[in-house]
Write a protein that holds these residues in place. Structure first.
Motif, PDB file in Angstrom:
ATOM      1  N   TYR A  33      18.581 -12.321 -49.808  1.00 47.39           N
ATOM      2  CA  TYR A  33      18.835 -10.888 -49.567  1.00 47.39           C
ATOM      3  C   TYR A  33      20.120 -10.716 -48.752  1.00 47.39           C
ATOM      4  O   TYR A  33      20.515 -11.636 -48.018  1.00 47.39           O
ATOM      5  CB  TYR A  33      17.664 -10.262 -48.798  1.00 47.39           C
ATOM      6  CG  TYR A  33      16.444  -9.929 -49.631  1.00 47.39           C
ATOM      7  CD1 TYR A  33      16.369 -10.223 -50.986  1.00 47.39           C
ATOM      8  CD2 TYR A  33      15.356  -9.296 -49.055  1.00 47.39           C
ATOM      9  CE1 TYR A  33      15.243  -9.904 -51.730  1.00 47.39           C
ATOM     10  CE2 TYR A  33      14.222  -8.973 -49.792  1.00 47.39           C
ATOM     11  CZ  TYR A  33      14.179  -9.291 -51.130  1.00 47.39           C
ATOM     12  OH  TYR A  33      13.058  -8.975 -51.858  1.00 47.39           O
ATOM     13  N   PRO A  34      20.726  -9.544 -48.811  1.00 48.79           N
ATOM     14  CA  PRO A  34      21.952  -9.308 -48.044  1.00 48.79           C
ATOM     15  C   PRO A  34      21.782  -9.674 -46.572  1.00 48.79           C
ATOM     16  O   PRO A  34      20.814  -9.271 -45.934  1.00 48.79           O
ATOM     17  CB  PRO A  34      22.173  -7.793 -48.189  1.00 48.79           C
ATOM     18  CG  PRO A  34      21.491  -7.441 -49.472  1.00 48.79           C
ATOM     19  CD  PRO A  34      20.318  -8.358 -49.586  1.00 48.79           C
ATOM     20  N   VAL A  72      19.123  -8.511 -56.324  1.00 48.14           N
ATOM     21  CA  VAL A  72      18.012  -9.474 -56.254  1.00 48.14           C
ATOM     22  C   VAL A  72      16.792  -8.796 -55.643  1.00 48.14           C
ATOM     23  O   VAL A  72      16.844  -8.280 -54.523  1.00 48.14           O
ATOM     24  CB  VAL A  72      18.395 -10.689 -55.378  1.00 48.14           C
ATOM     25  CG1 VAL A  72      17.183 -11.619 -55.195  1.00 48.14           C
ATOM     26  CG2 VAL A  72      19.575 -11.435 -55.967  1.00 48.14           C
ATOM     27  N   MET A  73      15.686  -8.788 -56.382  1.00 50.57           N
ATOM     28  CA  MET A  73      14.431  -8.247 -55.849  1.00 50.57           C
ATOM     29  C   MET A  73      13.532  -9.355 -55.339  1.00 50.57           C
ATOM     30  O   MET A  73      12.876  -9.238 -54.322  1.00 50.57           O
ATOM     31  CB  MET A  73      13.690  -7.451 -56.933  1.00 50.57           C
ATOM     32  CG  MET A  73      14.319  -6.138 -57.246  1.00 50.57           C
ATOM     33  SD  MET A  73      14.386  -5.058 -55.790  1.00 50.57           S
ATOM     34  CE  MET A  73      16.141  -4.750 -55.694  1.00 50.57           C
ATOM     35  N   THR A  74      13.466 -10.435 -56.122  1.00 49.90           N
ATOM     36  CA  THR A  74      12.621 -11.539 -55.666  1.00 49.90           C
ATOM     37  C   THR A  74      13.017 -12.799 -56.429  1.00 49.90           C
ATOM     38  O   THR A  74      13.606 -12.714 -57.520  1.00 49.90           O
ATOM     39  CB  THR A  74      11.120 -11.190 -55.840  1.00 49.90           C
ATOM     40  OG1 THR A  74      10.334 -12.077 -55.043  1.00 49.90           O
ATOM     41  CG2 THR A  74      10.653 -11.270 -57.280  1.00 49.90           C
ATOM     42  N   ASP A 110       6.643  -1.504 -50.577  1.00 51.18           N
ATOM     43  CA  ASP A 110       7.373  -2.667 -51.100  1.00 51.18           C
ATOM     44  C   ASP A 110       8.408  -2.137 -52.100  1.00 51.18           C
ATOM     45  O   ASP A 110       8.299  -2.364 -53.300  1.00 51.18           O
ATOM     46  CB  ASP A 110       6.349  -3.599 -51.767  1.00 51.18           C
ATOM     47  CG  ASP A 110       6.972  -4.849 -52.325  1.00 51.18           C
ATOM     48  OD1 ASP A 110       8.166  -5.084 -52.086  1.00 51.18           O
ATOM     49  OD2 ASP A 110       6.251  -5.593 -53.020  1.00 51.18           O
ATOM     50  N   SER A 111       9.372  -1.426 -51.573  1.00 52.78           N
ATOM     51  CA  SER A 111      10.294  -0.679 -52.439  1.00 52.78           C
ATOM     52  C   SER A 111      11.543  -1.487 -52.761  1.00 52.78           C
ATOM     53  O   SER A 111      11.795  -2.542 -52.187  1.00 52.78           O
ATOM     54  CB  SER A 111      10.722   0.602 -51.726  1.00 52.78           C
ATOM     55  OG  SER A 111      11.540   0.271 -50.627  1.00 52.78           O
ATOM     56  N   TRP A 149      16.137 -10.164 -42.865  1.00 52.93           N
ATOM     57  CA  TRP A 149      15.576  -8.913 -43.364  1.00 52.93           C
ATOM     58  C   TRP A 149      14.683  -8.256 -42.319  1.00 52.93           C
ATOM     59  O   TRP A 149      14.261  -8.906 -41.355  1.00 52.93           O
ATOM     60  CB  TRP A 149      14.775  -9.186 -44.648  1.00 52.93           C
ATOM     61  CG  TRP A 149      14.748  -7.994 -45.541  1.00 52.93           C
ATOM     62  CD1 TRP A 149      13.662  -7.212 -45.851  1.00 52.93           C
ATOM     63  CD2 TRP A 149      15.859  -7.423 -46.232  1.00 52.93           C
ATOM     64  NE1 TRP A 149      14.052  -6.187 -46.689  1.00 52.93           N
ATOM     65  CE2 TRP A 149      15.383  -6.289 -46.941  1.00 52.93           C
ATOM     66  CE3 TRP A 149      17.225  -7.742 -46.318  1.00 52.93           C
ATOM     67  CZ2 TRP A 149      16.214  -5.483 -47.717  1.00 52.93           C
ATOM     68  CZ3 TRP A 149      18.050  -6.942 -47.098  1.00 52.93           C
ATOM     69  CH2 TRP A 149      17.540  -5.827 -47.785  1.00 52.93           C
ATOM     70  N   ASP A 169      15.855  -1.101 -52.789  1.00 53.90           N
ATOM     71  CA  ASP A 169      16.762  -0.563 -51.775  1.00 53.90           C
ATOM     72  C   ASP A 169      16.834   0.959 -51.953  1.00 53.90           C
ATOM     73  O   ASP A 169      16.435   1.491 -52.989  1.00 53.90           O
ATOM     74  CB  ASP A 169      18.150  -1.190 -51.958  1.00 53.90           C
ATOM     75  CG  ASP A 169      18.071  -2.700 -51.822  1.00 53.90           C
ATOM     76  OD1 ASP A 169      17.730  -3.181 -50.729  1.00 53.90           O
ATOM     77  OD2 ASP A 169      18.330  -3.398 -52.824  1.00 53.90           O
ATOM     78  N   GLN A 195       9.480  -2.124 -46.200  1.00 47.60           N
ATOM     79  CA  GLN A 195      10.690  -2.947 -46.133  1.00 47.60           C
ATOM     80  C   GLN A 195      11.798  -2.019 -45.649  1.00 47.60           C
ATOM     81  O   GLN A 195      11.936  -0.889 -46.123  1.00 47.60           O
ATOM     82  CB  GLN A 195      10.975  -3.626 -47.476  1.00 47.60           C
ATOM     83  CG  GLN A 195      11.629  -2.796 -48.554  1.00 47.60           C
ATOM     84  CD  GLN A 195      13.145  -2.725 -48.420  1.00 47.60           C
ATOM     85  OE1 GLN A 195      13.730  -3.326 -47.518  1.00 47.60           O
ATOM     86  NE2 GLN A 195      13.772  -1.977 -49.299  1.00 47.60           N
ATOM     87  N   TYR A 237       9.226 -12.845 -47.845  1.00 40.41           N
ATOM     88  CA  TYR A 237       9.117 -11.387 -47.955  1.00 40.41           C
ATOM     89  C   TYR A 237       7.663 -10.944 -48.138  1.00 40.41           C
ATOM     90  O   TYR A 237       7.171 -10.071 -47.406  1.00 40.41           O
ATOM     91  CB  TYR A 237       9.980 -10.921 -49.135  1.00 40.41           C
ATOM     92  CG  TYR A 237       9.942  -9.437 -49.366  1.00 40.41           C
ATOM     93  CD1 TYR A 237      10.916  -8.606 -48.818  1.00 40.41           C
ATOM     94  CD2 TYR A 237       8.924  -8.847 -50.124  1.00 40.41           C
ATOM     95  CE1 TYR A 237      10.875  -7.235 -49.021  1.00 40.41           C
ATOM     96  CE2 TYR A 237       8.876  -7.484 -50.325  1.00 40.41           C
ATOM     97  CZ  TYR A 237       9.854  -6.678 -49.773  1.00 40.41           C
ATOM     98  OH  TYR A 237       9.798  -5.321 -49.974  1.00 40.41           O
ATOM     99  N   HIS A 238       6.973 -11.540 -49.112  1.00 41.79           N
ATOM    100  CA  HIS A 238       5.634 -11.032 -49.428  1.00 41.79           C
ATOM    101  C   HIS A 238       4.617 -11.342 -48.334  1.00 41.79           C
ATOM    102  O   HIS A 238       3.707 -10.553 -48.094  1.00 41.79           O
ATOM    103  CB  HIS A 238       5.186 -11.566 -50.802  1.00 41.79           C
ATOM    104  CG  HIS A 238       6.014 -11.003 -51.916  1.00 41.79           C
ATOM    105  ND1 HIS A 238       6.714 -11.773 -52.804  1.00 41.79           N
ATOM    106  CD2 HIS A 238       6.280  -9.712 -52.252  1.00 41.79           C
ATOM    107  CE1 HIS A 238       7.370 -10.987 -53.650  1.00 41.79           C
ATOM    108  NE2 HIS A 238       7.123  -9.735 -53.335  1.00 41.79           N
TER     109      HIS A 238
END
Ligand code: SPD
Length: 285
Positions: free
Chosen positions: A225-226, A53-55, A157-158, A230, A160, A190, A63-64
């Motif tokens: 996210y995991p 999952v990225m977004t 903003d990479s 975060w 993983d 991140q 996140y953003h």
């Protein structure tokens, strides 16, 4: 017949996050990675890269907002910003809320991520064609090498530290990022979850401490996210992130869902178990 289809992202085969899927909107293989956009009942549309999952439409704001507003408000007058990765456009959208910003360079390795995001995630990618944005479809590891003393802020903003993202988590890369900053320039990256990605969090923290004088991790929830918790890390040569531009913060927080000045003041509080992780990572050989 009612289909009961679920997407699961596994974390080291020990835990994971599952989302009920109501449709698959896009599935493709770019030169670098597998790209999918799925529709979910809980989080709306979800962008997956190589199955991670990225977004998501519903929780992207945590996140953003955090990767953008904390560093940009710590800088007295950010004009020129480099966003590394960020092909979904969420960090561009937030960065454009800062009136001092004159130019944003986006350096994204995978042009397909940009195209797919524009088509399927319009609420996130809505500002990617803003006239202040200049897009480079390039590997940031190479792009940054000859950029010296030119950015007020670099936002990493990479993905993983896997696949195409691996080179963005090295001492050499962070050193080049530092060299690309003007004297009071700021950087935020991140930096994974201190719960579900402890090894990665510790390693990144150690690398950043070897390069920058000011290194301050900060934390917020990102439900999909995991670990659902975060981290990002603020770095600079001299600028401290707790002091922010009050007037711009007042303006920015009118349109944010997570960021506000109270959050800014509290965000650098580090939980005790994370302090231990950081201390051990700094002393580990
Ligand atoms: N495990 C997910 C980490 C993803 C970090 N980058 C997300 C990009 C959103 N713009």
């Amino acid at each position: 017949m009612v289909l009961d289809v679920w997407f699961t992202e596994k974390h080291e085969d020990k835990q994971g996050i599952s989302l009920k899927v109501s449709g698959i909107l896009y599935s493709g293989q770019s030169k670098f990675q597998k790209i999918d956009v799925i529709e979910t009942e809980a989080y709306g549309r979800v962008l997956l890269l190589d199955g991670l999952v990225m977004t998501t439409e519903k929780d992207e704001f945590f996140y953003h907002e955090m990767i953008s507003h904390i560093p940009l408000l710590a800088h007295p007058n950010p004009e020129r910003v480099l966003i590394i990765g960020g092909g979904d456009g969420g960090t561009i959208r937030e960065t454009l809320k800062h009136p001092s910003v004159k130019k944003i360079e986006l350096c994204e390795i995978d042009g397909d991520v940009i195209d797919v995001s524009k088509q399927y995630l319009p609420s996130i990618a809505c500002k990617m064609d803003d006239p202040k944005v200049e897009t480079h479809i390039k590997d940031a590891v190479e792009y940054i090498k000859d950029k010296k003393n030119c950015f007020d802020a670099v936002l990493i903003d990479s993905t993983d530290p896997l696949g195409p993202g691996v080179g963005l988590f090295t001492e050499e890369f962070y050193t080049n990022v530092q060299d690309s900053l003007r004297e009071n320039g700021v950087m935020a990256a991140q930096t994974e979850s201190p719960i579900a990605c402890r090894k990665e969090f510790k390693l990144i923290n150690k690398l950043l401490n070897g390069v920058f004088s000011v290194v301050k991790p900060y934390f917020a929830p990102v439900p999909t996210y995991p670990g659902s918790y975060w981290s990002w890390t603020f770095c600079s040569k001299v600028t401290q992130p707790e002091i922010y531009d009050e007037n711009t913060a007042i303006e920015v927080e009118k349109s944010t869902k997570y960021y506000n000045r109270e959050i800014h003041r509290a965000v650098f509080a580090v939980p005790n178990y994370v302090k231990n992780l950081i201390t051990r990572s700094q002393t580990a050989k």
